[in-house]
Enzyme design. Structure first.
Site, PDB file in Angstrom:
ATOM      1  N   LYS A 146      63.158  17.739  45.370  1.00  0.00           N
ATOM      2  CA  LYS A 146      63.593  19.115  44.990  1.00  0.00           C
ATOM      3  C   LYS A 146      62.616  20.098  44.894  1.00  0.00           C
ATOM      4  O   LYS A 146      61.492  20.274  44.222  1.00  0.00           O
ATOM      5  CB  LYS A 146      63.796  19.019  43.269  1.00  0.00           C
ATOM      6  CG  LYS A 146      64.844  20.171  42.681  1.00  0.00           C
ATOM      7  CD  LYS A 146      64.269  20.347  41.194  1.00  0.00           C
ATOM      8  CE  LYS A 146      63.157  21.426  41.008  1.00  0.00           C
ATOM      9  NZ  LYS A 146      62.808  22.602  41.567  1.00  0.00           N
ATOM     10  N   GLU A 150      62.326  26.360  43.201  1.00  0.00           N
ATOM     11  CA  GLU A 150      63.492  27.479  43.424  1.00  0.00           C
ATOM     12  C   GLU A 150      62.901  28.871  43.735  1.00  0.00           C
ATOM     13  O   GLU A 150      63.820  29.699  44.047  1.00  0.00           O
ATOM     14  CB  GLU A 150      64.249  27.593  42.045  1.00  0.00           C
ATOM     15  CG  GLU A 150      63.439  27.912  40.883  1.00  0.00           C
ATOM     16  CD  GLU A 150      62.742  26.919  40.033  1.00  0.00           C
ATOM     17  OE1 GLU A 150      62.459  25.977  40.754  1.00  0.00           O
ATOM     18  OE2 GLU A 150      62.656  26.828  38.906  1.00  0.00           O
ATOM     19  N   SER A 195      52.717  22.973  36.810  1.00  0.00           N
ATOM     20  CA  SER A 195      51.632  23.206  35.781  1.00  0.00           C
ATOM     21  C   SER A 195      51.625  22.125  34.796  1.00  0.00           C
ATOM     22  O   SER A 195      52.173  21.182  34.804  1.00  0.00           O
ATOM     23  CB  SER A 195      52.329  24.402  34.716  1.00  0.00           C
ATOM     24  OG  SER A 195      53.295  23.749  33.926  1.00  0.00           O
ATOM     25  N   CYS A 201      45.690  25.013  43.131  1.00  0.00           N
ATOM     26  CA  CYS A 201      45.268  24.229  42.139  1.00  0.00           C
ATOM     27  C   CYS A 201      43.827  23.758  42.321  1.00  0.00           C
ATOM     28  O   CYS A 201      43.149  23.404  41.691  1.00  0.00           O
ATOM     29  CB  CYS A 201      46.078  22.885  41.773  1.00  0.00           C
ATOM     30  SG  CYS A 201      46.128  21.856  43.429  1.00  0.00           S
ATOM     31  N   GLU A 204      44.156  28.356  32.957  1.00  0.00           N
ATOM     32  CA  GLU A 204      44.304  28.608  34.489  1.00  0.00           C
ATOM     33  C   GLU A 204      44.916  29.881  34.590  1.00  0.00           C
ATOM     34  O   GLU A 204      45.948  30.072  34.029  1.00  0.00           O
ATOM     35  CB  GLU A 204      45.305  27.596  35.087  1.00  0.00           C
ATOM     36  CG  GLU A 204      45.398  27.569  36.315  1.00  0.00           C
ATOM     37  CD  GLU A 204      46.408  26.556  37.025  1.00  0.00           C
ATOM     38  OE1 GLU A 204      47.448  25.875  36.294  1.00  0.00           O
ATOM     39  OE2 GLU A 204      45.895  25.878  37.971  1.00  0.00           O
TER      40      GLU A 204
END
Lengths: 146, 485
Positions: free
Chosen positions: B175, B178, B229, B284, B385
């Site tokens: 997946k 999106e 996240s 990241c 972050e």
């Protein structure tokens, strides 16, 4: 414009090679058989160099050192100023090609010295070496005409 | 690029989603709509899992050397269409062309590693574990796995997982994010047309939260890999635990870069600038906080400021651009609110990227390089972050103080040190609690043959992404003890 990104340097090199191939297509038939054969070698080398540059761009773009920029490579320093006229003599065509090769050899030599990627530097040095051989052949041809 | 609605790839067929919910896909450099993505339903996830389940046994019994050949072909196809994929990624995710090239290269490196699957999957054996009794351990695939992947590396991250899983004999459902699903669409079009895995071996379902819940809750999925996240990583980790799945969840990060007084600034600054602003800070492994130790603070600050000011911001599709936009208007707003917060909390904004304008791309989601000096632990911009082109500078008195800042942060993904002292480098790598460390390098990104992942609030699970040990994640070690009578 300064060429600092890896892809920009590679693209500029490929465009110069395309330019050489295009010029050869235009003026390759002005001389006799020996000039035509030399021209074919130069055009074939340009095509091969493009493939080699494409492969280097594809395989040696390394995220670890990608954007540690190259500095001091400026587009204006590596452009050929004087296009050949429509129907140049063999000597004029030969001299123009020597100038073109001179510029591109200087570009590859400078780019190799400044490149942050050692594989790219190897590619530039290798192409520069081949161009130097072609240039020597052209010089020999010109001296035969004079 | 034509406006297209992305489809699901299930059982070797391209299928239009029946979902009525669609999201626009926008070009981050212009803000223009370039496509639409369906939010597929749980039923559609189920169809993909059923196809993968159906394909499993035949694929599992295909010899590893034969499975590997599909990956040799995949490598060839990706090399052949390299620039086509790169162009789509640059539009889809707003990355510079070189950044898109670099992540596709990384994806190909994953494929290169799994081409060695017959060796990677080998087990162990020992004769005479007792009199006349031998023992063999062998690795066996488990069934259907799935990956839920983020927007920031739309090409590479799916390849951290599915090639390893599928080469081991499992089947798979991907997946993609999106927010930029066009990259995987073009890659899977190539896979479908030119590689030809057997139907159901690898499937793609586009979607959002509902698709994620359907994956984490599906009883036939044996394991899930997630990158995103930390908040969502915790949710996925918990949900997968509740349904007894294997799970590896890679979350967010706050990466500190320590610069010692003896660092070579000429080498440090370009590496740091790249680490902070590459991919517009949306990675990241982004360097988000510099910890300057002692007197290096002022020369480092001045050099960083000068270098950051020179960065060319613009559409990633133009060669020679050094930093593209962030992914979406919502994300841009989030980053801008962090900058506002930094100002409110008293940090010194020495380079402000909030008002950056890119001619001809007024609708793009651009933020210029931003630098805060005088950042201290406890400020929001020091602790959280940001995931944007914002770099903070702290000043501390010693290496111990710097390590203390790192230890107290909730994240533990990556950290780097710039020093010419072996002793400082050794002490730093020994003590700092982060899993990916750099010495005199800004982006400590492990390559395909090493594991990738953090610790503390940056990682939930035990086996990290790619590298040799991910084979353990995608296989069961079966031990067979035999008495020869």
């Amino acid at each position: 414009m300064e060429l600092s990104a890896f892809g920009a340097i590679m693209k500029f090199a490929m465009e110069r090679e395309e330019e050489i191939a295009a010029v050869m297509k235009r003026i390759g038939s002005v001389g006799g058989e020996s000039f035509r054969k030399l021209g074919e070698r130069i055009a074939a080398d340009a095509a091969k160099s493009i493939k080699f540059l494409e492969r280097t761009r594809r395989e040696h773009v390394n995220e670890l050192i990608l954007e540690e920029p190259t500095t001091g490579l400026f587009v204006d320093d590596y452009l050929c100023e004087r296009p050949p006229r429509e129907q140049p003599t063999p000597a004029e065509a030969g001299r123009y090609l020597i100038d073109m090769l001179d510029v591109i050899i200087r570009f590859y030599t400078d780019a190799a010295a400044k490149a942050t990627n050692p594989e790219a530097a190897r590619t530039f040095n290798r192409i520069a070496k081949k161009k130097a051989k072609l240039k020597a052949s052209l010089e020999e041809y010109i001296s035969g005409l004079e | 690029m034509d406006l297209k609605t992305v489809r699901n790839y299930i059982n070797d067929e391209w299928v239009e989603s029946k979902s009525r919910e669609m999201l626009d896909i926008t070009d981050p450099a212009t803000g223009g709509v370039i496509g639409r993505v369906p939010l597929s339903t749980a039923g559609e996830v189920g169809e993909a899992v059923d196809a993968a389940q159906e394909a499993y046994w035949d694929w599992r019994t295909t010899p590893p050397v034969t499975r590997a050949r599909y990956f040799y072909k995949l490598k060839e196809v990706l090399e052949d269409k390299f620039e086509d994929i790169v162009k789509v990624t640059s539009i889809d995710a707003g990355k510079t062309l070189d950044e898109s090239r670099a992540e596709l290269r990384r994806a190909i490196e994953m494929v290169e590693v799994v081409c060695g699957i017959p060796s990677l999957m080998m087990g162990d054996s020992l004769e005479d574990v007792a009199n006349n009794i031998d023992c063999v351990s062998t690795r066996q695939p488990l069934g259907v796995f799935a990956a839920i992947t983020p927007y920031n590396f739309p090409t590479m991250v799916p390849f951290w997982f599915w090639p390893f899983a599928v080469a081991c004999g499992n089947t798979f459902v991907v997946k993609p994010s999106e927010q930029d699903p066009l990259t995987q669409e073009i890659i899977f079009e190539l896979i479908a047309d030119e590689v030809g895995f057997p139907p159901g071996v690898v499937n793609v379902v586009n979607g959002g939260k509902d698709a994620v819940s359907a994956i984490t809750g599906h009883p036939d999925i044996k394991g899930v890999s997630f990158v995103g996240s930390s908040n969502v990583a915790r949710i996925v980790y918990k949900a997968c635990g509740e349904t007894g799945k294997r799970v590896q969840c890679l979350g967010g990060a706050k990466n500190f870069v320590v610069v010692m007084p003896d660092a070579n600034l000429e080498a440090t600054v370009p590496a740091l600038v790249h680490a902070a602003y590459g991919c517009a800070g949306q990675r990241c492994l982004a360097a988000s906080e510099v910890i300057a130790v002692g007197d290096i603070h002022k020369p480092l600050r001045d050099a960083l400021l000068a270098a950051a000011k020179k960065i060319r911001v613009g559409p990633g599709t133009e060669e020679n651009i050094q930093m593209g936009p962030v992914i979406s208007p919502e994300h841009k707003q989030r980053v801008l609110s962090y900058i506002d917060k930094g100002v409110e909390e008293g940090a010194d904004l020495i380079l402000d990227g909030r008002g950056v304008k890119v001619e001809g791309h007024e609708g793009g989601y651009f933020i210029g390089p931003t630098i805060f000096d005088g950042v201290t632990p406890g400020m929001t911009i020091a602790d959280e972050e940001i995931f944007g082109p914002v770099l903070g500078i702290m000043k501390v008195g010693s290496l111990d103080d710097a390590i203390d800042v790192i230890q107290k942060n909730n994240y533990g993904n990556a950290t780097c040190i710039f020093t010419t002292s072996g002793a400082s480098a050794r002490e730093f790598t020994y003590k700092a609690e982060c899993s990916m460390m750099g010495i005199n390098i800004g982006i400590a990104a492990p390559m395909a043959f090493f594991p990738f992942g953090g610790t503390k609030g940056s990682f939930f699970g035990d086996i990290k992404a790619h590298g040799r040990e991910v084979i353990d994640f995608f296989t069961d070690k079966k031990v067979i003890i035999t008495r020869w009578i």
